[in-house]
Every structure is written in structure tokens, then in C-alpha cells.
Design a protein around this motif. Sequence first.
Motif, PDB file in Angstrom:
ATOM      1  N   ASP A 112      34.769  49.699  52.540  1.00 17.05           N
ATOM      2  CA  ASP A 112      33.400  50.369  52.490  1.00 17.05           C
ATOM      3  C   ASP A 112      32.587  49.442  53.327  1.00 17.05           C
ATOM      4  OD1 ASP A 112      34.352  52.465  51.045  1.00 17.05           O
ATOM      5  OD2 ASP A 112      33.957  51.320  49.130  1.00 17.05           O
ATOM      6  N   THR A 113      31.611  49.999  53.973  1.00 13.86           N
ATOM      7  CA  THR A 113      30.759  49.391  54.677  1.00 13.86           C
ATOM      8  C   THR A 113      29.960  48.296  53.818  1.00 13.86           C
ATOM      9  OG1 THR A 113      30.476  50.978  56.384  1.00 13.86           O
ATOM     10  CG2 THR A 113      28.684  49.277  56.313  1.00 13.86           C
ATOM     11  N   LYS A 114      29.951  47.106  54.161  1.00 15.80           N
ATOM     12  CA  LYS A 114      29.092  45.948  53.326  1.00 15.80           C
ATOM     13  C   LYS A 114      28.509  45.129  54.394  1.00 15.80           C
ATOM     14  CE  LYS A 114      28.354  43.465  49.553  1.00 15.80           C
ATOM     15  NZ  LYS A 114      27.426  43.811  48.370  1.00 15.80           N
ATOM     16  N   ILE A 115      27.128  44.543  54.275  1.00 10.81           N
ATOM     17  CA  ILE A 115      26.320  43.577  55.123  1.00 10.81           C
ATOM     18  C   ILE A 115      25.862  42.792  53.918  1.00 10.81           C
ATOM     19  CG2 ILE A 115      24.660  43.235  56.403  1.00 10.81           C
ATOM     20  CD1 ILE A 115      25.840  46.679  56.376  1.00 10.81           C
ATOM     21  N   HIS A 116      26.142  41.448  54.167  1.00  9.07           N
ATOM     22  CA  HIS A 116      25.851  40.392  53.154  1.00  9.07           C
ATOM     23  C   HIS A 116      25.367  38.946  53.970  1.00  9.07           C
ATOM     24  CE1 HIS A 116      26.130  37.521  49.773  1.00  9.07           C
ATOM     25  NE2 HIS A 116      26.072  38.391  49.055  1.00  9.07           N
ATOM     26  N   VAL A 117      24.102  38.705  53.729  1.00 11.81           N
ATOM     27  CA  VAL A 117      23.470  37.376  54.256  1.00 11.81           C
ATOM     28  C   VAL A 117      23.233  36.326  53.202  1.00 11.81           C
ATOM     29  CG1 VAL A 117      21.792  36.488  55.684  1.00 11.81           C
ATOM     30  CG2 VAL A 117      22.672  38.910  56.204  1.00 11.81           C
ATOM     31  N   ALA A 118      23.677  35.067  53.103  1.00 11.09           N
ATOM     32  CA  ALA A 118      23.585  34.139  52.006  1.00 11.09           C
ATOM     33  C   ALA A 118      23.825  32.895  52.702  1.00 11.09           C
ATOM     34  CB  ALA A 118      24.336  34.511  51.004  1.00 11.09           C
ATOM     35  N   ASN A 119      23.947  31.887  51.849  1.00  8.80           N
ATOM     36  CA  ASN A 119      24.428  30.632  52.582  1.00  8.80           C
ATOM     37  C   ASN A 119      25.884  30.306  52.284  1.00  8.80           C
ATOM     38  OD1 ASN A 119      24.987  30.049  49.571  1.00  8.80           O
ATOM     39  ND2 ASN A 119      23.864  28.426  49.381  1.00  8.80           N
ATOM     40  N   HIS A 120      26.459  31.236  52.338  1.00  8.05           N
ATOM     41  CA  HIS A 120      28.042  31.397  52.331  1.00  8.05           C
ATOM     42  C   HIS A 120      28.589  32.743  52.557  1.00  8.05           C
ATOM     43  CE1 HIS A 120      26.761  33.240  48.206  1.00  8.05           C
ATOM     44  NE2 HIS A 120      27.831  34.040  48.651  1.00  8.05           N
ATOM     45  N   PHE A 121      29.927  32.680  52.973  1.00  9.02           N
ATOM     46  CA  PHE A 121      30.413  34.061  53.289  1.00  9.02           C
ATOM     47  C   PHE A 121      30.823  34.643  52.253  1.00  9.02           C
ATOM     48  CE2 PHE A 121      32.053  31.736  57.359  1.00  9.02           C
ATOM     49  CZ  PHE A 121      30.881  31.958  58.173  1.00  9.02           C
ATOM     50  N   TYR A 122      30.574  35.959  52.118  1.00 14.29           N
ATOM     51  CA  TYR A 122      31.078  36.856  51.141  1.00 14.29           C
ATOM     52  C   TYR A 122      32.361  37.394  51.314  1.00 14.29           C
ATOM     53  CZ  TYR A 122      30.551  40.925  48.030  1.00 14.29           C
ATOM     54  OH  TYR A 122      30.630  41.794  47.114  1.00 14.29           O
ATOM     55  N   LEU A 123      33.361  37.056  50.398  1.00 12.31           N
ATOM     56  CA  LEU A 123      34.675  37.444  50.569  1.00 12.31           C
ATOM     57  C   LEU A 123      35.431  38.212  49.241  1.00 12.31           C
ATOM     58  CD1 LEU A 123      35.681  33.877  51.366  1.00 12.31           C
ATOM     59  CD2 LEU A 123      35.172  35.441  53.007  1.00 12.31           C
ATOM     60  N   SER A 124      34.396  38.845  48.441  1.00 11.79           N
ATOM     61  CA  SER A 124      35.167  39.551  47.488  1.00 11.79           C
ATOM     62  C   SER A 124      35.987  40.802  47.793  1.00 11.79           C
ATOM     63  CB  SER A 124      34.027  40.163  46.799  1.00 11.79           C
ATOM     64  OG  SER A 124      33.412  39.279  45.774  1.00 11.79           O
ATOM     65  N   PRO A 125      35.625  41.559  49.109  1.00 15.03           N
ATOM     66  CA  PRO A 125      36.340  42.562  49.464  1.00 15.03           C
ATOM     67  C   PRO A 125      37.928  42.041  49.878  1.00 15.03           C
ATOM     68  CG  PRO A 125      34.234  42.733  50.526  1.00 15.03           C
ATOM     69  CD  PRO A 125      34.367  41.456  49.963  1.00 15.03           C
ATOM     70  N   LEU A 126      38.139  40.945  50.044  1.00 23.61           N
ATOM     71  CA  LEU A 126      39.427  40.330  50.226  1.00 23.61           C
ATOM     72  C   LEU A 126      40.008  39.777  49.284  1.00 23.61           C
ATOM     73  CD1 LEU A 126      38.531  37.916  53.504  1.00 23.61           C
ATOM     74  CD2 LEU A 126      39.251  40.581  53.622  1.00 23.61           C
ATOM     75  N   LEU A 127      39.899  40.075  48.136  1.00 26.69           N
ATOM     76  CA  LEU A 127      40.435  39.419  46.962  1.00 26.69           C
ATOM     77  C   LEU A 127      41.739  40.038  46.487  1.00 26.69           C
ATOM     78  CD1 LEU A 127      37.544  38.674  44.422  1.00 26.69           C
ATOM     79  CD2 LEU A 127      39.075  37.151  45.408  1.00 26.69           C
ATOM     80  N   PRO A 128      41.634  41.321  46.914  1.00 22.20           N
ATOM     81  CA  PRO A 128      43.012  42.184  46.633  1.00 22.20           C
ATOM     82  C   PRO A 128      44.254  41.494  47.567  1.00 22.20           C
ATOM     83  CG  PRO A 128      41.437  43.964  46.911  1.00 22.20           C
ATOM     84  CD  PRO A 128      40.784  42.476  47.267  1.00 22.20           C
ATOM     85  N   LEU A 129      43.928  40.751  48.563  1.00 23.81           N
ATOM     86  CA  LEU A 129      45.172  40.175  49.356  1.00 23.81           C
ATOM     87  C   LEU A 129      45.537  38.913  48.582  1.00 23.81           C
ATOM     88  CD1 LEU A 129      43.167  39.801  52.730  1.00 23.81           C
ATOM     89  CD2 LEU A 129      45.052  41.127  52.397  1.00 23.81           C
ATOM     90  N   TYR A 130      45.148  38.576  47.448  1.00 18.59           N
ATOM     91  CA  TYR A 130      45.584  37.483  46.709  1.00 18.59           C
ATOM     92  C   TYR A 130      45.834  37.687  45.269  1.00 18.59           C
ATOM     93  CZ  TYR A 130      43.621  35.777  51.218  1.00 18.59           C
ATOM     94  OH  TYR A 130      43.417  35.588  52.490  1.00 18.59           O
ATOM     95  N   THR A 131      45.472  39.052  44.770  1.00 17.44           N
ATOM     96  CA  THR A 131      45.458  39.184  43.344  1.00 17.44           C
ATOM     97  C   THR A 131      46.436  40.158  43.259  1.00 17.44           C
ATOM     98  OG1 THR A 131      43.470  40.437  43.568  1.00 17.44           O
ATOM     99  CG2 THR A 131      43.213  38.279  42.716  1.00 17.44           C
ATOM    100  N   ASP A 132      45.932  41.669  42.973  1.00 10.63           N
ATOM    101  CA  ASP A 132      46.808  42.811  42.775  1.00 10.63           C
ATOM    102  C   ASP A 132      47.614  43.331  43.875  1.00 10.63           C
ATOM    103  OD1 ASP A 132      44.136  43.452  43.672  1.00 10.63           O
ATOM    104  OD2 ASP A 132      44.170  45.345  42.761  1.00 10.63           O
ATOM    105  N   GLN A 133      47.253  42.742  45.218  1.00  4.65           N
ATOM    106  CA  GLN A 133      47.996  43.056  46.230  1.00  4.65           C
ATOM    107  C   GLN A 133      49.181  42.061  46.356  1.00  4.65           C
ATOM    108  OE1 GLN A 133      47.993  45.831  47.718  1.00  4.65           O
ATOM    109  NE2 GLN A 133      45.871  46.363  46.438  1.00  4.65           N
ATOM    110  N   GLY A 134      49.318  41.068  45.640  1.00  4.11           N
ATOM    111  CA  GLY A 134      50.223  40.045  45.359  1.00  4.11           C
ATOM    112  C   GLY A 134      50.501  38.779  46.336  1.00  4.11           C
ATOM    113  N   LEU A 135      49.944  37.493  45.983  1.00  4.54           N
ATOM    114  CA  LEU A 135      50.344  36.620  46.791  1.00  4.54           C
ATOM    115  C   LEU A 135      51.596  35.811  46.206  1.00  4.54           C
ATOM    116  CD1 LEU A 135      49.511  34.465  49.094  1.00  4.54           C
ATOM    117  CD2 LEU A 135      48.512  33.103  47.215  1.00  4.54           C
ATOM    118  N   TYR A 136      52.623  35.806  46.999  1.00  3.64           N
ATOM    119  CA  TYR A 136      53.987  35.135  46.545  1.00  3.64           C
ATOM    120  C   TYR A 136      54.641  34.495  47.528  1.00  3.64           C
ATOM    121  CZ  TYR A 136      56.524  39.235  48.674  1.00  3.64           C
ATOM    122  OH  TYR A 136      56.790  40.124  49.785  1.00  3.64           O
ATOM    123  N   TYR A 137      55.588  33.827  47.395  1.00  5.87           N
ATOM    124  CA  TYR A 137      56.384  32.980  48.170  1.00  5.87           C
ATOM    125  C   TYR A 137      57.907  33.299  48.401  1.00  5.87           C
ATOM    126  CZ  TYR A 137      52.308  29.808  48.031  1.00  5.87           C
ATOM    127  OH  TYR A 137      51.120  29.645  48.081  1.00  5.87           O
TER     128      TYR A 137
END
Length: 389
Positions: A112-137
Motif C-alpha cells: 500500500d502507498t506509504k510515505i514516512h519521514v523521520a530520523n530513521h528509515f521506516y521498514l515495517s512493510p518489509l517485516l513479512p520477508l523475515y517473519t511469516d514469509q519465512g527466513l530460513y537456511y
Amino acid sequence: MSTQINHPLLYKEFEILSDKRGLHSVSIYLPMDKKGKEQNEHLAQARLKSAIKQVHKTLETYTLSPQEIKEYLLPLESLLTNLELWRNPSDGLAIFLNEDGLQYYTFPISFDTKIHVANHFYLSPLLPLYTDQGLYYLLELSQDYVKLYEASKYGLKDLYIDDFAPDQLEKAVGFDFRPKLVQFRSGQAPHGAGIFHGHGDGKDDEKKELITFFRALDKGVNKVINGQNSPLVLACVDSLFPLYKEANSYKNLYDKHIPGDSQFTDKKELHQASWALIADYFETKRKSKLKQFNELYNTSKTSYVTEDIIPAAVNGKIDTLFLPKDMDVYGTYSKDSEHVNINSTKEPQNVSLSHMAALKTLKQKGNVFLMAPDDMPIKGAPFNALFRY
């Protein structure tokens, strides 16, 4: 053999992004268009143009002159005419801009379109890459071939284990390991099971040599993975799996493996087979944590109170954090006093407490699940947490 698939964003790169600090850090998430009609109408570029205007308006609330804002946003403006980007769209586009410059990534996620300005990058939309979408080796394993990958639902990335461990049995036990006395060959029995040739001591010697090899390999695996807790899946012939389990010290070796000799398997097929094997692990984990939360509800092991959860996330106390999708709580947090101040809107001096709690939990090996609001254990609460202690 086909080219290997790349993970959209390695966790190490994600960590680098999450650690970057700088005033006026801009994060933009946009859906892209794969259909010809939308591409011809340049709808994705129009979204970016609109996002740039919104960022410009936000930066006006900071102590920047109009000229400084214009110069700062030039890299974003240049993306509008980046023909390569728009000719080869993925599902979603993430853009990060700070004083060091511009970084952008395409993802197989329709944001979804999201614009965020802060003193850091906003990474919450990427969390599925490492949680329920599965990070494994994924470890491909034979006597003379070893490969270690970081993997997810989206693909594989070579971690170059050969820099840290032997990739052949001979390198671990020496080149005089009596291959003529005892032979171990794969792919000559049902389901890719290996066959031992020889009797008595020869068979025992072969097993000892394989264990020696796997222990050396295990040390390398742990160096590369470096304290992570994501599951490790093996691709190997059936007879090697119990031997590697005996040598293994990694705490989350998956109890099922991909049978057969994978050396000459197409890597796309290998990835598909590994995801088919491991996918249930992540869904089962989510369900298990939800059940655990509900069983422990109304005890000190759970909370839905923001003022309790933020300090717990910072201090590594959270086992699992449930967050409703597309919802942010803004405010400030003092680590010294552990005081949480909640604001109604995003302001230049505050942060997304939701984003902060998620990243702190993920970095300290906790679980983070983004949920549909109606699927949250305690509906209406911006945070639900299951504590470690």
C-alpha cells in the motif's frame, strides 16, 4: 543449470538499513504496475510524483529552506525518468533517501502507498520477508559438494560457506581417506538413500570420516549464520541426514530434509521444494504463538498495554509481538526513565513506536507477526505481546 534466485533483501542489508540514522530520512512504499495498460498510462510514476509532493510538504515542517528541499529531493525526481525501473516492474517499490543518497528496491510484495519521514528509515512493510514469509537456511550436502543459502518464500541467496568450512570430505579428513576400501555412493537406492559398500571396520571408518567432515562443516555453518534462530533445512541423501544431525550444534536444525542429491537440481526447483517443506513451520509457529498468548492472557506473561510493551521490546523481553497491519502508534520513548509518551499524529520530533517495537523484537530474535486487525488476539489494541519472562 539455471541462475540462482536472489532473496529480495538479505537480512544483513535489512539490518544496515535499520541502523542508519539521519534527519529527514525518507521512506516511500508504492505498488507497481505489471499490466500493459497501467504501464502505458504511467500510473506508478504518477504515484511517485504524488509521493514526492507529499515528502516536500512534510520537509517544509523541518528547518530546511525551499532550495535545500529541492536539492535534497533531486534523486527522487530522477527516478521518474528511470526507464529501466518502470520497464521491469515487480509488485512493489521501496525507496529510501537520506543525506548519504538514494537506495531503492523492487519486491514481490504489493505495498500500500506509504510515505514516512523521520530520523530513521521506516521498514515495517518489509517485516513479512523475515517473519511469516519465512527466513530460513538451506544446506545442500554431499561428500563433495556443499552450498549454504539464506532463503525465504521469495528465493535463495548464496552465503558462500566455502569461505568458512570444507566443501569436500577430503578437505576435512585428508586426501588419503581410503576411498577404495569403503565406498559411499548416493542415488543408487530408493528415495536417494546412500549405500555403504564394505563391511565391519570399513563402514565404521567411513562413518567416522563423515562425522569429522560434518563437524567441521557445522562450525562453518554457525560462523556464517552467526547466532540466528531461523530453521536450517538440509538437502541430502537419506543416509547423510542422521549423520549430520549427530554432528550438528545449530539449535534449530529442521527435523525433515529434502531427499536426493541436489547438486544438479535446478535451483528454482530446489527452492520450491525447500519452501514446500518448511512453509507449514511458519504458519504452525504463528498459530502456536497465538494459542500461547490466549492461554496466558490475564497473566504477567502477556500484555496489550503500549506503555508496558515498548520498554519490554527495547530490553529484549518480548518473545512474540502481534501488530495490526497498516497501523502505527506515534510518540517518544526515554530509555533512561522507560517513559512512553503517545501522540495522536506523526510529528518531526516523534517516531513510530510500532516500528521501533517491531525492529527491537526482531533484532533480539523475537517473533513479529503483522495481523489483520480482526485476527489480533486482543482486537482494537495496537500491540499484543507475549513475554519471554
